[in-house]
Design an enzyme around this catalytic site. Structure first.
Site, PDB file in Angstrom:
ATOM      1  N   ASP A  36      16.496   3.716 -22.474  1.00  0.00           N
ATOM      2  CA  ASP A  36      15.502   4.786 -22.573  1.00  0.00           C
ATOM      3  C   ASP A  36      15.462   5.404 -23.970  1.00  0.00           C
ATOM      4  O   ASP A  36      14.397   5.729 -24.497  1.00  0.00           O
ATOM      5  CB  ASP A  36      15.821   5.907 -21.570  1.00  0.00           C
ATOM      6  CG  ASP A  36      15.543   5.463 -20.147  1.00  0.00           C
ATOM      7  OD1 ASP A  36      15.104   4.293 -19.973  1.00  0.00           O
ATOM      8  OD2 ASP A  36      15.777   6.260 -19.222  1.00  0.00           O
ATOM      9  N   TYR A  39      13.463   3.412 -26.318  1.00  0.00           N
ATOM     10  CA  TYR A  39      12.043   3.584 -26.011  1.00  0.00           C
ATOM     11  C   TYR A  39      11.538   4.887 -26.641  1.00  0.00           C
ATOM     12  O   TYR A  39      10.494   4.918 -27.299  1.00  0.00           O
ATOM     13  CB  TYR A  39      11.840   3.601 -24.487  1.00  0.00           C
ATOM     14  CG  TYR A  39      10.389   3.716 -24.078  1.00  0.00           C
ATOM     15  CD1 TYR A  39       9.622   2.575 -23.824  1.00  0.00           C
ATOM     16  CD2 TYR A  39       9.772   4.963 -23.954  1.00  0.00           C
ATOM     17  CE1 TYR A  39       8.289   2.670 -23.474  1.00  0.00           C
ATOM     18  CE2 TYR A  39       8.437   5.069 -23.607  1.00  0.00           C
ATOM     19  CZ  TYR A  39       7.698   3.924 -23.366  1.00  0.00           C
ATOM     20  OH  TYR A  39       6.377   4.028 -23.022  1.00  0.00           O
ATOM     21  N   SER A  85     -10.322   2.864   5.639  1.00  0.00           N
ATOM     22  CA  SER A  85      -9.050   3.309   6.175  1.00  0.00           C
ATOM     23  C   SER A  85      -8.491   2.160   7.013  1.00  0.00           C
ATOM     24  O   SER A  85      -9.110   1.093   7.071  1.00  0.00           O
ATOM     25  CB  SER A  85      -9.357   4.575   6.952  1.00  0.00           C
ATOM     26  OG  SER A  85      -8.398   4.782   7.883  1.00  0.00           O
ATOM     27  N   GLU A 117       2.855  -5.664   3.858  1.00  0.00           N
ATOM     28  CA  GLU A 117       3.077  -4.736   2.744  1.00  0.00           C
ATOM     29  C   GLU A 117       3.573  -3.404   3.282  1.00  0.00           C
ATOM     30  O   GLU A 117       3.040  -2.908   4.271  1.00  0.00           O
ATOM     31  CB  GLU A 117       1.747  -4.483   1.997  1.00  0.00           C
ATOM     32  CG  GLU A 117       1.112  -5.719   1.445  1.00  0.00           C
ATOM     33  CD  GLU A 117      -0.315  -5.446   0.932  1.00  0.00           C
ATOM     34  OE1 GLU A 117      -0.696  -4.266   0.810  1.00  0.00           O
ATOM     35  OE2 GLU A 117      -1.027  -6.422   0.662  1.00  0.00           O
ATOM     36  N   LYS A 119       3.668   0.364   3.923  1.00  0.00           N
ATOM     37  CA  LYS A 119       2.594   1.354   3.838  1.00  0.00           C
ATOM     38  C   LYS A 119       3.161   2.577   3.129  1.00  0.00           C
ATOM     39  O   LYS A 119       3.886   3.379   3.718  1.00  0.00           O
ATOM     40  CB  LYS A 119       2.097   1.718   5.237  1.00  0.00           C
ATOM     41  CG  LYS A 119       0.866   2.614   5.206  1.00  0.00           C
ATOM     42  CD  LYS A 119       0.250   2.698   6.598  1.00  0.00           C
ATOM     43  CE  LYS A 119      -1.080   3.415   6.600  1.00  0.00           C
ATOM     44  NZ  LYS A 119      -1.010   4.800   6.148  1.00  0.00           N
ATOM     45  N   ASP A 121       3.563   6.115   1.451  1.00  0.00           N
ATOM     46  CA  ASP A 121       3.061   7.411   1.880  1.00  0.00           C
ATOM     47  C   ASP A 121       2.656   8.219   0.655  1.00  0.00           C
ATOM     48  O   ASP A 121       3.437   8.991   0.100  1.00  0.00           O
ATOM     49  CB  ASP A 121       4.151   8.131   2.674  1.00  0.00           C
ATOM     50  CG  ASP A 121       3.551   9.127   3.632  1.00  0.00           C
ATOM     51  OD1 ASP A 121       2.311   9.208   3.692  1.00  0.00           O
ATOM     52  OD2 ASP A 121       4.319   9.823   4.311  1.00  0.00           O
ATOM     53  N   GLU A 177      -1.876   2.786  -4.177  1.00  0.00           N
ATOM     54  CA  GLU A 177      -1.360   4.070  -3.712  1.00  0.00           C
ATOM     55  C   GLU A 177      -0.603   4.758  -4.845  1.00  0.00           C
ATOM     56  O   GLU A 177       0.231   4.137  -5.499  1.00  0.00           O
ATOM     57  CB  GLU A 177      -0.414   3.796  -2.531  1.00  0.00           C
ATOM     58  CG  GLU A 177      -0.101   5.000  -1.690  1.00  0.00           C
ATOM     59  CD  GLU A 177      -1.155   5.264  -0.607  1.00  0.00           C
ATOM     60  OE1 GLU A 177      -2.259   4.676  -0.661  1.00  0.00           O
ATOM     61  OE2 GLU A 177      -0.877   6.089   0.281  1.00  0.00           O
ATOM     62  N   TYR A 229      -2.627  -2.480  -4.227  1.00  0.00           N
ATOM     63  CA  TYR A 229      -2.670  -3.290  -3.008  1.00  0.00           C
ATOM     64  C   TYR A 229      -3.987  -4.033  -2.786  1.00  0.00           C
ATOM     65  O   TYR A 229      -4.118  -4.773  -1.828  1.00  0.00           O
ATOM     66  CB  TYR A 229      -2.253  -2.502  -1.765  1.00  0.00           C
ATOM     67  CG  TYR A 229      -3.028  -1.222  -1.491  1.00  0.00           C
ATOM     68  CD1 TYR A 229      -4.379  -1.250  -1.198  1.00  0.00           C
ATOM     69  CD2 TYR A 229      -2.370  -0.003  -1.477  1.00  0.00           C
ATOM     70  CE1 TYR A 229      -5.076  -0.085  -0.934  1.00  0.00           C
ATOM     71  CE2 TYR A 229      -3.061   1.172  -1.214  1.00  0.00           C
ATOM     72  CZ  TYR A 229      -4.412   1.125  -0.951  1.00  0.00           C
ATOM     73  OH  TYR A 229      -5.098   2.272  -0.686  1.00  0.00           O
ATOM     74  N   LYS A 318       2.777   1.500  12.556  1.00  0.00           N
ATOM     75  CA  LYS A 318       3.437   2.728  12.090  1.00  0.00           C
ATOM     76  C   LYS A 318       4.914   2.796  12.498  1.00  0.00           C
ATOM     77  O   LYS A 318       5.318   2.318  13.559  1.00  0.00           O
ATOM     78  CB  LYS A 318       2.708   3.950  12.669  1.00  0.00           C
ATOM     79  CG  LYS A 318       1.266   4.068  12.217  1.00  0.00           C
ATOM     80  CD  LYS A 318       1.134   4.390  10.751  1.00  0.00           C
ATOM     81  CE  LYS A 318       1.324   5.843  10.491  1.00  0.00           C
ATOM     82  NZ  LYS A 318       0.140   6.653  10.341  1.00  0.00           N
ATOM     83  N   CYS A 412      32.571  37.264  11.400  1.00  0.00           N
ATOM     84  CA  CYS A 412      32.640  35.799  11.511  1.00  0.00           C
ATOM     85  C   CYS A 412      32.544  35.402  12.985  1.00  0.00           C
ATOM     86  O   CYS A 412      33.311  35.905  13.806  1.00  0.00           O
ATOM     87  CB  CYS A 412      33.955  35.303  10.909  1.00  0.00           C
ATOM     88  SG  CYS A 412      34.284  33.566  11.247  1.00  0.00           S
ATOM     89  N   CYS A 415      36.224  33.926  13.918  1.00  0.00           N
ATOM     90  CA  CYS A 415      37.487  34.681  13.936  1.00  0.00           C
ATOM     91  C   CYS A 415      37.282  36.188  13.865  1.00  0.00           C
ATOM     92  O   CYS A 415      38.250  36.933  13.835  1.00  0.00           O
ATOM     93  CB  CYS A 415      38.404  34.213  12.815  1.00  0.00           C
ATOM     94  SG  CYS A 415      37.939  34.861  11.196  1.00  0.00           S
ATOM     95  N   CYS A 430      33.145  33.870   5.398  1.00  0.00           N
ATOM     96  CA  CYS A 430      34.116  34.559   6.237  1.00  0.00           C
ATOM     97  C   CYS A 430      35.309  34.897   5.346  1.00  0.00           C
ATOM     98  O   CYS A 430      35.771  34.057   4.582  1.00  0.00           O
ATOM     99  CB  CYS A 430      34.553  33.645   7.370  1.00  0.00           C
ATOM    100  SG  CYS A 430      36.101  34.171   8.113  1.00  0.00           S
ATOM    101  N   CYS A 436      41.280  32.145  10.005  1.00  0.00           N
ATOM    102  CA  CYS A 436      40.098  31.634  10.697  1.00  0.00           C
ATOM    103  C   CYS A 436      40.267  30.182  11.155  1.00  0.00           C
ATOM    104  O   CYS A 436      40.538  29.300  10.344  1.00  0.00           O
ATOM    105  CB  CYS A 436      38.896  31.739   9.749  1.00  0.00           C
ATOM    106  SG  CYS A 436      37.369  31.200  10.502  1.00  0.00           S
TER     107      CYS A 436
HETATM  108  S1  IVH Z   1      -5.065  -1.231   2.484  1.00  0.00           S
HETATM  109  C1  IVH Z   1      -9.200  -1.853   3.534  1.00  0.00           C
HETATM  110  N1  IVH Z   1      -2.533  -1.361   1.889  1.00  0.00           N
HETATM  111  O1  IVH Z   1      -3.049   3.754   3.948  1.00  0.00           O
HETATM  112  C2  IVH Z   1      -7.773  -1.550   3.401  1.00  0.00           C
HETATM  113  N2  IVH Z   1      -3.457   0.754   2.397  1.00  0.00           N
HETATM  114  O2  IVH Z   1      -4.451   4.312   6.453  1.00  0.00           O
HETATM  115  C3  IVH Z   1      -7.487  -0.170   2.999  1.00  0.00           C
HETATM  116  N3  IVH Z   1      -1.879   2.600   2.234  1.00  0.00           N
HETATM  117  O3  IVH Z   1      -6.018   4.948   2.529  1.00  0.00           O
HETATM  118  C4  IVH Z   1      -6.136   0.135   2.617  1.00  0.00           C
HETATM  119  N4  IVH Z   1      -0.141   1.402   1.613  1.00  0.00           N
HETATM  120  O4  IVH Z   1      -3.840   5.205   1.207  1.00  0.00           O
HETATM  121  C5  IVH Z   1      -3.546  -0.565   2.239  1.00  0.00           C
HETATM  122  N5  IVH Z   1      -0.299  -1.623   1.312  1.00  0.00           N
HETATM  123  C6  IVH Z   1      -1.325  -0.839   1.656  1.00  0.00           C
HETATM  124  C7  IVH Z   1      -1.179   0.558   1.794  1.00  0.00           C
HETATM  125  C8  IVH Z   1      -2.279   1.320   2.179  1.00  0.00           C
HETATM  126  C9  IVH Z   1      -0.586   2.619   1.878  1.00  0.00           C
HETATM  127  C10 IVH Z   1      -2.665   3.794   2.608  1.00  0.00           C
HETATM  128  C11 IVH Z   1      -3.942   3.947   1.828  1.00  0.00           C
HETATM  129  C12 IVH Z   1      -5.031   3.992   2.838  1.00  0.00           C
HETATM  130  C13 IVH Z   1      -4.300   4.363   4.086  1.00  0.00           C
HETATM  131  C14 IVH Z   1      -5.033   3.841   5.305  1.00  0.00           C
END
Ligand code: IVH
Length: 676
Positions: A36, A39, A85, A117, A119, A121, A177, A229, A318, A412, A415, A430, A436
């Site tokens: 680092d 860099y 979504s 993949e 998911k 958050d 993401e 993604y 999920k 306490c 005790c 305490c 105690c």
């Molecule tokens: S694909 C048409 N891939 O999940 C496909 N989404 O519930 C659209 N997310 O809005 C999304 N990891 O924010 C995809 N590997 C992944 C993801 C992913 C997280 C989120 C993304 C999306 C939400 C949908």
């Protein structure tokens, strides 16, 4: 404005491409090429060149990632293709249904290949490139239109400002993401808390809050990352035929893709991938809330198409939620082994992070005030990565009229000694340390430790056994142990038993400071114990001293004085001291040197070999008398102690006319002060 030399132009280019390369190795390949610090040096060199010759600054320069203080207006961006979504599957059953529908629509009897993949958050973003250059980035918004967050996205180091490589399509849109890794989230929250600012409830909120900053200089200091993604280009023929390969392409273009990604053939391999990822979940450096399965072949994806707002070719399976709502039914206080009194929320049981949780720590009263927690409140409980569930937020709108404030108990709960909260300290404690039951093992361990009464053989293992067998409950009880008692214990031999009893016996006549230290009064370490002993001369005098006389002692401030006072005010502690006296423990009184230690302000030097003492022991004793012990002789040296075969230091002392003592004279002096 002076004109940069050809050399400067070339160097700036060199630095930019070196920094880009290192960024790529670090964020995309997860394999840092340079430390680092190196860099940072290259970065500063480029910054300096660009400040000197502003003509050298380019839009894709890594120095542009520091952001700007101009306020972003977050203009609306209509997505060229809607940002969809995902449908969710919450069970194996639902996943099998999804796979069945896919095969039916494709008219396929064979297992389908899926890309699995994690998911992530975080928040979905779309980033546009024209002729390889980042031109615009947007949030998902309602799926059809989002907000322009270009200035903020540019500060994220894993988002390339220019696509790497040759033959890049004219227009490229990468979706992915943006998230905040756990470590960065913790560090950010600590930083915010230290500044007295509001903290974030979870990494997702922190990422969202960071992307929403009006000043991109603020976003630049937030530890955000982006994982790609999906990708779209103007001409599909420029992309490979599968999701998997198109993401490999995206990686070569300089984007980070998730290293946990894998392929799975058929639903059973998908289920195995789900299990495997779930096992890994807590160990990952970022939070995920499930796994996404996508049909790998892009022509299949096209055939399958979309329903309403979700593709038919993908599904999110999920994981159990890591945050849930529940109600605080009560708040109780627990006493830890060092006396810390900690509030614990008793919760209406709730399934969170894969287990049923009915307790959550509230840490301390400051935390209760910060969260404004009351009994009866509905709260967010979070259990993620770490195993200890936490209350992270109160839902104020759901607070019942009957909600009760949380009050720190005065006594306490274990005790009944006083609970003390010293001003300026967050932790309440305490004060019945010697008595105690919650602090028993720790009190005995400290009492027997080497620097305290040094009871050889009385280590953690035996302390556990003796306390668990109810043979010892306070330090006084150890003096009643007999060889016969000890032999009743498993794995205790004849020899160990008699050695232990002998060691306990040897500890019956401690010097006062060791005994004071052994009592384990908070913040009374060795040095303070020594000062107290020489100042007051007897335990009784320390016990009776008021705050004013305590703070007159070297090293003792109002906080330490408070701890000493409350220790000796607890009847249970006094009872234990009586019990120690009755058991034949006789701590020696000490000559009062009342702060004015005899060697205070003097510097002594030890040289040559001593026969009766080690150098360390001699140093410790001289320090007890107030001397500073130095390694070399000067005109300022008060005295040199010369043992056998003393050499150049003795010579120098003689030359400078510094006083010299031999070992015998040192021992005489120590005896006078009862230190030998
Ligand atoms: S694909 C048409 N891939 O999940 C496909 N989404 O519930 C659209 N997310 O809005 C999304 N990891 O924010 C995809 N590997 C992944 C993801 C992913 C997280 C989120 C993304 C999306 C939400 C949908």
């Amino acid at each position: 404005m002076s004109k940069p030399s050809a050399g400067s132009v070339k160097r700036a280019e060199e630095l930019r491409s070196a920094l880009d390369e290192h960024n790529y190795q670090y964020y995309v390949l997860d394999d840092p090429g340079i430390p680092d610090a190196e860099y940072d040096r290259l970065f500063r060199e480029l910054q300096k060149l660009e400040t000197e010759y502003p003509q050298l600054v380019s839009d894709d320069s890594p120095t542009r990632r520091v952001g700007s203080t101009a306020e972003t207006s977050f203009d609306e961006v209509v997505h060229r293709l809607p940002m969809l979504s995902l449908d969710n599957a919450f069970s194996e059953e639902e996943l099998r249904d999804f796979d069945r529908r896919v095969r039916e629509r494709l008219g396929s009897d064979n297992d389908i290949e899926y890309v699995c993949e994690p998911k992530l958050d975080g928040l979905a973003v779309s980033v546009h490139y024209e002729q390889g250059l980042l031109v615009r980035a947007a949030t998902r918004g309602d799926g059809y239109a989002g907000e322009d967050i270009t200035a903020n996205i540019r500060t994220i180091p894993s988002v390339p400002l220019r696509i790497r490589g040759r033959d890049v399509p004219d227009l490229v849109e990468v979706r992915g993401e943006v998230y905040m890794p756990r470590a960065g989230f913790e560090a950010l929250n600590n930083r915010l808390e230290n500044h007295g600012d509001k903290t974030f409830v979870n990494p997702r909120n922190a990422a969202a809050g960071s992307l929403r900053q009006k000043k991109s200089t603020v976003t630049a200091r937030r530890p955000l990352e982006m994982c790609a993604y999906s990708v779209a280009v103007t001409d599909d023929s420029l992309l490979p035929d599968t999701q998997w390969e198109s993401l490999q392409q995206v990686r070569q273009w300089g984007f980070r893709i998730n290293p946990e990604m894998r392929k799975a053939l058929g639903v059973s391999e998908c289920l195995a991938a789900y299990e495997e990822l779930m096992q890994k979940r807590d160990a990952l450096p970022y939070e995920i809330d499930g796994i996404v399965f996508k049909v790998n072949r892009l022509d299949y994806q096209a055939t399958l198409g979309f329903v309403s707002r979700a593709p038919r070719w993908a599904i999110a399976h999920k994981f159990p939620a890591q945050e849930e709502l529940t109600v605080i039914e009560d708040v109780e206080f627990q006493v830890g082994r060092t006396g810390a009194v900690t509030p614990v929320a008793r919760l209406k049981p709730v399934f969170v992070g894969g287990v049923t949780v009915s307790n959550a720590t509230l840490h301390n009263m400051d935390e209760i005030r910060r969260l404004d927690v009351r009994i009866g409140d509905t709260v967010f409980v979070r259990r993620a990565g770490d195993v200890i569930p936490k209350v992270v937020k109160v839902v104020i709108e759901k607070r019942p009229k009957t909600a009760k404030s949380v009050v720190l108990p005065k006594q306490c709960p274990v005790c009944d000694s006083d609970v003390i909260q010293i001003e300026g300290e967050v932790v309440a404690r305490c004060s019945g340390g010697l008595f105690c039951p919650a602090q028993r093992k720790e009190a005995i361990r400290h009492y027997a430790s080497r620097k305290a009464l040094d009871i050889e053989g009385l280590g953690d293992k035996w302390i556990d056994i003796l306390v668990d067998h109810a043979m010892v409950s306070t330090v006084a009880d150890i003096y009643h142990l007999t060889i016969k008692d000890l032999l009743r214990l498993e794995r205790m031999g004849e020899k160990s038993a008699s050695n232990l009893v002998a060691a306990i016996d040897r500890s019956r006549q401690p010097v006062l400071w060791r005994f004071l230290y052994a009592l384990g009064i908070r913040e009374v370490g060795e040095a303070t114990a020594k000062s107290l002993a020489s100042h007051f001369g007897s335990l009784e005098a320390v016990a009776e001293a008021d705050e004013e006389s305590l703070v007159a002692v070297q090293d003792v401030g109002p906080i330490v004085a408070g701890h000493i006072r409350s220790f000796f005010e607890q009847p249970h502690n006094l009872e234990t001291l009586d019990a120690l006296r009755d058991a034949g423990v006789k701590w020696q009184e000490e000559e009062i040197t009342a702060g004015a230690k005899p060697l205070q302000g003097q510097t002594w030097v030890l040289t040559g070999t001593l026969s009766e003492l080690t150098r360390d022991e001699a140093r410790e004793k001289l320090e007890t008398l107030g001397a500073k012990v130095a390694g070399s002789v000067s005109r300022k040296t008060a005295c040199v102690v010369a043992g056998e075969a003393a050499g150049s230091k003795l010579e120098k002392a003689e030359k400078l006319g510094v006083q010299v003592l031999d070992e015998q004279a040192l021992l005489e002096m120590l005896k006078e002060h009862e230190l030998f």
